[in-house]
Structures are given as C-alpha cells and as structure tokens.
Write a protein that holds these residues in place. Structure first.
Motif, mmCIF file in Angstrom:
data_model
loop_
_atom_site.group_PDB
_atom_site.id
_atom_site.type_symbol
_atom_site.label_atom_id
_atom_site.label_comp_id
_atom_site.label_asym_id
_atom_site.label_seq_id
_atom_site.Cartn_x
_atom_site.Cartn_y
_atom_site.Cartn_z
ATOM 1 N N UNK A 322 46.370 36.916 26.652
ATOM 2 C CA UNK A 322 45.480 37.289 27.749
ATOM 3 C C UNK A 322 45.117 36.100 28.643
ATOM 4 N N UNK A 323 45.501 34.900 28.236
ATOM 5 C CA UNK A 323 45.129 33.719 29.026
ATOM 6 C C UNK A 323 45.720 33.722 30.426
ATOM 7 N N UNK A 324 47.023 34.040 30.602
ATOM 8 C CA UNK A 324 47.579 33.989 31.959
ATOM 9 C C UNK A 324 46.861 34.911 32.942
ATOM 10 N N UNK A 325 46.508 36.107 32.512
ATOM 11 C CA UNK A 325 45.829 37.043 33.416
ATOM 12 C C UNK A 325 44.440 36.519 33.779
ATOM 13 N N UNK A 326 43.737 35.942 32.811
ATOM 14 C CA UNK A 326 42.419 35.368 33.103
ATOM 15 C C UNK A 326 42.557 34.193 34.067
ATOM 16 N N UNK A 327 43.540 33.335 33.829
ATOM 17 C CA UNK A 327 43.751 32.182 34.708
ATOM 18 C C UNK A 327 44.048 32.627 36.139
ATOM 19 N N UNK A 328 44.887 33.646 36.289
ATOM 20 C CA UNK A 328 45.207 34.148 37.624
ATOM 21 C C UNK A 328 43.972 34.736 38.295
ATOM 22 N N UNK A 329 43.129 35.398 37.513
ATOM 23 C CA UNK A 329 41.927 36.031 38.052
ATOM 24 C C UNK A 329 40.977 35.012 38.672
ATOM 25 N N UNK A 330 40.939 33.803 38.105
ATOM 26 C CA UNK A 330 40.015 32.775 38.626
ATOM 27 C C UNK A 330 40.736 31.757 39.506
ATOM 28 N N UNK A 331 41.985 32.054 39.894
ATOM 29 C CA UNK A 331 42.695 31.181 40.807
ATOM 30 C C UNK A 331 43.290 29.948 40.184
ATOM 31 N N UNK A 332 43.510 29.961 38.862
ATOM 32 C CA UNK A 332 44.083 28.824 38.160
ATOM 33 C C UNK A 332 45.367 29.220 37.440
ATOM 34 N N UNK A 333 46.217 29.981 38.108
ATOM 35 C CA UNK A 333 47.470 30.431 37.507
ATOM 36 C C UNK A 333 48.287 29.236 37.026
ATOM 37 N N UNK A 334 48.849 29.373 35.842
ATOM 38 C CA UNK A 334 49.644 28.294 35.261
ATOM 39 C C UNK A 334 48.856 27.365 34.364
ATOM 40 N N UNK A 335 47.543 27.484 34.363
ATOM 41 C CA UNK A 335 46.711 26.661 33.490
ATOM 42 C C UNK A 335 46.118 27.521 32.380
ATOM 43 N N UNK A 336 45.613 26.852 31.342
ATOM 44 C CA UNK A 336 44.995 27.552 30.207
ATOM 45 C C UNK A 336 43.480 27.498 30.357
ATOM 46 N N UNK A 337 42.811 28.639 30.544
ATOM 47 C CA UNK A 337 41.345 28.623 30.556
ATOM 48 C C UNK A 337 40.808 28.098 29.227
ATOM 49 N N UNK A 338 39.670 27.406 29.293
ATOM 50 C CA UNK A 338 39.129 26.757 28.100
ATOM 51 C C UNK A 338 37.885 27.439 27.536
ATOM 52 N N UNK A 339 36.962 27.827 28.396
ATOM 53 C CA UNK A 339 35.697 28.399 27.948
ATOM 54 C C UNK A 339 35.275 29.485 28.934
ATOM 55 N N UNK A 340 34.719 30.576 28.415
ATOM 56 C CA UNK A 340 34.143 31.631 29.257
ATOM 57 C C UNK A 340 32.716 31.885 28.797
ATOM 58 N N UNK A 341 31.782 31.871 29.757
ATOM 59 C CA UNK A 341 30.377 32.155 29.500
ATOM 60 C C UNK A 341 29.925 33.289 30.406
#
Length: 362
Positions: A322-341
């Motif tokens: 699910x990381x790629x879809x989350x990254x694309x959603x926040x405009x950081x496609x290609x990166x790995x999101x680290x923390x969600x609050x």
C-alpha cells in the motif's frame, strides 16, 4: 509507531459480574497508576542531571510503547542506541519504527537539555547505529515545546471533527521542518477519505496475520497492575477501553478484536479527525529514519502545545503493497512514506508509562 485499540462488547462487560473485591485486587489501582505517571513527568531541576534528561527523553513517542532504546552518557555526550531485544519483527521487520523512535527520543532530549542549561546538537553516533546529543557551549534556549514534553500523548479515540485554524496548521508545518524530511498535511475530506480507505485495507491484511496479532497481544496491558509491573506496552485505558483482569482482557481481545470491528473503528476515528500528516524521508536509511522521528516528535509536541491531539495510523506503511498508492496520494511517488498521523481536537486520556531510568541508562 502504531498504537492499536480493541473493542470490548457487551459480552465482555457482562463477564465483570462477580466479586468486586477480587476484581479490584486483580486489576490494581488507577490512583497508583496516575501517581507514577505524574512522577515520570516531574519538572527538571536547572541544570538537570543526566538521569533526569534521560527521563524526559523516554517520554517520546515510540512504537507499541516498547521503548526500544538504551542511553549511554559519555564525556560531553549522551547516545541514544537501539535495544533490539524490544523490537517488533511482525509489524516492523526492518526496524524502521525502532529508529524513528530513537529520533523521537533524541528530539525530546535536545529540547529538554537546551531549555535547562545544557545546549547542544543531535548527531549520528560515530558507528551510525543511533543518535548522539553532543553538548556545546551556549545559552539556555527555552521553547514552548519543552513544557509539551510532559503533555504529549497518542490519543487513540474519536475526535470532534473541528477544523484546525490555518495559522496553527502553518505552525505545525514550520515546527516539523527538517532537512531530508517532507511533510504533507491533508485537510480536504476527499484525500482524507482516500487515506482512510488505504488504512482500512491495510488493517484488514494485518488482522489476517497471526504473527501480527500475537505480537500486538504481547504488548497490551489490560489493567493498571500489569502496566505498572512492566512500565511499558499499550495500556487499555489509554485507548479509551475499560480495565480488565488479565484473563478477561485476553478473552475480550480474542473474542472481539477482529477485522470487522477494527476496520469500523479505524474508519470512524479517521473521519472524526481534522487532518492527516504524512512524513516522507528522502532516503531509507537509519539517519533519515532518525530525522523523521525528530520531525514527527516536534510535530506532536507542537500539537500538544496548541491543544491538538494526534495518533499514529501507520497501517498502509507497515503493509508494503500500500506504500506506493499512499506516496502518490501525497505527491511523493517513488518514495517510501515513513509515518502517518491523524490530528484533531479530542479528550485527554490516561498518560502512558515508562520503565525506570536505571533500566535504560548504562
């Protein structure tokens, strides 16, 4: 950094009928619990001693409240090092959350030390296996975040849906600004809804994983007696759940903690929130994970200063697909999101406990 809740239904409540005296004896006293939590957050002297600085450092956010750190004081520095005996391999197989937790502790230490006459800077240790707070000459630097160290908590209940003022959102972004870390704040309901859907989907995957369930269960403390005995873990009352004797707590967990109830809880909690914060590091290495932790801790402390509650919702990071879809959603496609609050306005719950300083300093 994920803190979970579980649902206690009417069936679990009915099982509390019986001897009140025996029940009270088995769960312990909330008065004792709250007294210990208050002592952990006692004011520092000026200048403080090393033990008290470490005590404030341990009040940082950390995954499952495992407190996966060790502190070592040397000549002119304090190191914050990983304690791999307290790792959570099912939810955090590469120790990402563990090193983010070290960054959170390092930020608490830096803020507390600077505010009480021991200025310095956070660095990586020479072996690059943790964070180091190196003392330096300079004047005392008091920040409103210092007072927030004893107030910050992960508030894992529904919020009241009120929006956050634009000026406060800007203050949160400014406080969290860290080289190598990108923060995105989502406040529009459409994108928050998309994050909610990702979280519910990822939560369903985790709930179907016996290793995840077993690991989480080991860190839940169902009553004050258990929480005081260990000084760690996820105390049920800190998530708005009732305290229970261990045998009933385990029964309730096994009976009522399931994908359907948890997915519903997650959805309601996110829908009640004012917004979602997503932290993304420039690279996936220990240094950037520690930087993410420092940024996240400043965000959480600033929120506490402003009367805003936060809680971790890391499921779509912990389930890799699910990381790629989350990254694309926040405009950081290609990166790995680290923390969600998630963040918003809500109630104050019992504060979590920490182990004694002597257990982590050496």
């Amino acid at each position: 950094m994920n803190r979970r809740t579980f649902f206690i239904g009417a069936g679990g409540a009915l099982m509390l009928a019986g001897s009140t005296t025996a029940w009270m004896s088995s769960v312990g006293s909330m008065t004792d619990y709250e007294a210990y939590a208050k002592r952990l957050r006692a004011d520092l002297t000026v200048p403080p001693n090393i033990r008290d600085l470490v005590r404030y450092a341990t009040l940082a956010a950390n995954s499952h409240n495992t407190q996966p750190w060790r502190f070592h004081a040397g000549d002119g520095f304090i190191d914050i090092l990983p304690d791999f005996s307290r790792r959570t391999p099912a939810v955090d197989p590469n120790d990402h959350h563990l090193f983010v937790s070290l960054g959170c502790a390092a930020e608490n230490l830096a803020i507390a030390a600077a505010a009480t006459g021991w200025p310095g800077e956070v660095q990586m240790t020479p072996e690059a296996d943790g964070a180091r707070y190196a003392f330096a000459s300079g004047s005392m630097s008091t920040s409103p975040l210092y007072a927030a160290i004893t107030q910050r908590q992960s508030t894992r209940v529904e919020y009241d849906r009120r929006p956050i003022p634009v000026a406060d959102l800007a203050f949160l972004e400014q406080a969290a600004d860290t080289p190598g870390v990108h923060l995105t704040l989502l406040t529009d309901r459409v994108r928050i809804g998309k994050v909610r859907d990702l979280i519910v989907a990822a939560n369903g995957v985790q709930m179907a994983d016996p290793a995840f369930i077993s690991e989480l269960k080991r860190w839940i403390r169902f009553n004050p007696r258990s929480a005081l005995a260990s000084g760690d873990g996820l105390f049920s009352a800190a998530s708005g759940n009732p305290v229970l004797p261990n045998v009933l707590g385990r029964f309730a967990f096994e009976r009522f903690f399931n994908a359907r109830t948890e997915n519903d809880t997650c959805a309601r909690q996110i829908d009640s929130s004012a917004g979602v914060a997503v932290f993304v590091g420039d690279r996936q290495d220990k240094m950037h994970w520690i930087r993410v932790g420092r940024s996240c801790q400043r965000f959480a402390l600033t929120a506490a200063h402003l009367g805003i509650k936060v809680a971790f919702i890391n499921q779509p990071i912990e389930v890799a697909r699910f990381r790629p879809e989350l990254a694309a959603l926040v405009g950081d496609a290609g990166r790995r999101p680290d923390i969600v609050l998630r963040f918003g306005y809500g109630p104050t719950l019992p504060l979590s406990l920490r182990r004694p300083v002597q257990a982590v300093l050496g």
